[in-house]
Design an enzyme around this catalytic site. Structure first.
Site, PDB file in Angstrom:
ATOM      1  N   SER A  55       0.838  -1.199   0.000  1.00  0.00           N
ATOM      2  CA  SER A  55       0.000   0.000   0.000  1.00  0.00           C
ATOM      3  C   SER A  55       0.873   1.249   0.000  1.00  0.00           C
ATOM      4  O   SER A  55       1.678   1.428  -0.913  1.00  0.00           O
ATOM      5  CB  SER A  55      -0.973  -0.038   1.181  1.00  0.00           C
ATOM      6  OG  SER A  55      -1.949   0.974   1.046  1.00  0.00           O
ATOM      7  N   ASP A 152      -8.584  -2.474  -7.471  1.00  0.00           N
ATOM      8  CA  ASP A 152      -7.999  -2.136  -6.173  1.00  0.00           C
ATOM      9  C   ASP A 152      -9.063  -1.548  -5.247  1.00  0.00           C
ATOM     10  O   ASP A 152      -9.603  -0.469  -5.492  1.00  0.00           O
ATOM     11  CB  ASP A 152      -6.859  -1.138  -6.379  1.00  0.00           C
ATOM     12  CG  ASP A 152      -6.056  -0.900  -5.114  1.00  0.00           C
ATOM     13  OD1 ASP A 152      -6.659  -0.617  -4.068  1.00  0.00           O
ATOM     14  OD2 ASP A 152      -4.817  -0.981  -5.189  1.00  0.00           O
ATOM     15  N   HIS A 221      -7.087  -5.133  -1.476  1.00  0.00           N
ATOM     16  CA  HIS A 221      -5.978  -4.182  -1.410  1.00  0.00           C
ATOM     17  C   HIS A 221      -5.040  -4.716  -0.343  1.00  0.00           C
ATOM     18  O   HIS A 221      -5.433  -4.838   0.811  1.00  0.00           O
ATOM     19  CB  HIS A 221      -6.476  -2.784  -1.041  1.00  0.00           C
ATOM     20  CG  HIS A 221      -5.385  -1.755  -0.939  1.00  0.00           C
ATOM     21  ND1 HIS A 221      -4.785  -1.210  -2.055  1.00  0.00           N
ATOM     22  CD2 HIS A 221      -4.778  -1.188   0.127  1.00  0.00           C
ATOM     23  CE1 HIS A 221      -3.870  -0.329  -1.667  1.00  0.00           C
ATOM     24  NE2 HIS A 221      -3.844  -0.311  -0.345  1.00  0.00           N
TER      25      HIS A 221
END
Length: 272
Positions: A55, A152, A221
């Protein structure tokens, strides 16, 4: 293996400004951690080294990949993996908000990152755009692997919104994959348009033989810190994520895998 907690808000890029006495230490933290690993943990004698982040730290991995390599000039194989860090601007996506540029501009200005971003990028773009993966990946010289979903979950929920931010059911639509039947036609179209935009953004990257790709259509994600979820991720070209990463890292074969079969996000979460 060493884990570095992401903590500075600027992808481990910021430095202390002696004039303003603004003590932003991300760059120093990164350097000290690597130097500590080299001096006390034997990393300076390693044959293989890998920098990986998820991330926001996936973005930090991209931005610090060459710097990581510079600490290890004698290591035979140095590579980087960005997990869910390929944030896109989605400038031409209908209904998309350009708040990512607002956030990145503020980050670059506040942390005074201009001098630390690749000059080859800042010569082509305004500075804040070189904090955006789609503009800076081509400037990374160290082999880089992009592990991401083209649906995503974070980017759909934060950076992409319908024309009306209060459109009924949008947040519920994006809660999880099982809610897709409850989405309106307009919401489903926006979700599909995001995937199209994401893939077109990837297509703009140059053809770098050292780069790897594993782009799934899972509605997730983060992959690395949720390894049990890997059980639910479909293989691409008959390779699991583990197999694809291994083939790429040890140069057994090129890995440029994109899920072109699923037009809607798929549920890859495994309940344990």
């Amino acid at each position: 293996m060493a884990e570095i907690r992401y903590c500075d808000g600027a992808s481990f890029m910021a430095a202390v400004n002696p004039e303003t006495k603004l003590y932003l230490r991300g760059r120093r933290i990164f350097s000290f951690v690597i130097e500590e690993l080299m001096s006390t943990q034997g990393m300076s004698n390693a044959e293989n080294a890998l920098l990986i982040g998820t991330s926001a730290a996936g973005l930090a991995t991209i931005l610090n990949c060459d710097r990581f390599h510079s600490f290890l000039p004698s290591v035979c194989r140095v590579k980087c993996i960005s997990d869910s860090g390929f944030f896109i601007r989605a400038k031409h996506l209908h209904g998309a908000q350009d708040n990512i540029i607002y956030k990145f501009r503020n980050t670059v200005l506040f942390h005074e990152l201009a001098e630390f971003l690749p000059k080859s990028c800042t010569q082509r773009h305004v500075t804040e755009l070189c904090f955006l993966p789609e503009n800076v990946v081509n400037d990374i010289r160290t082999p880089l692997f992009l592990l991401n979903s083209d649906f995503d979950r974070y980017q759909l929920g934060v950076h992409v919104l319908p024309n009306s931010c209060i459109e009924v059911g949008w947040k519920d639509c994006l809660k999880n994959n099982s809610n897709l039947p409850c989405c309106t036609d307009n919401q489903l179209q926006l979700i599909m348009d995001f995937r199209t935009t994401f893939l077109k953004t990837l297509e703009k990257l140059d053809d770098n033989p050292s780069r790897g790709l594993f782009i799934t259509s899972c509605y997730v994600h983060d992959f690395v810190y949720e390894p049990f979820n890997w059980q639910g991720i479909p293989t691409l070209q008959n390779k699991t994520i583990q197999q694809a990463l291994g083939d790429w890292y040890f140069e057994r074969s090129s890995v440029l895998f994109i899920d072109c079969q699923n037009l809607y996000p798929i549920n890859c979460i495994v309940t344990v």
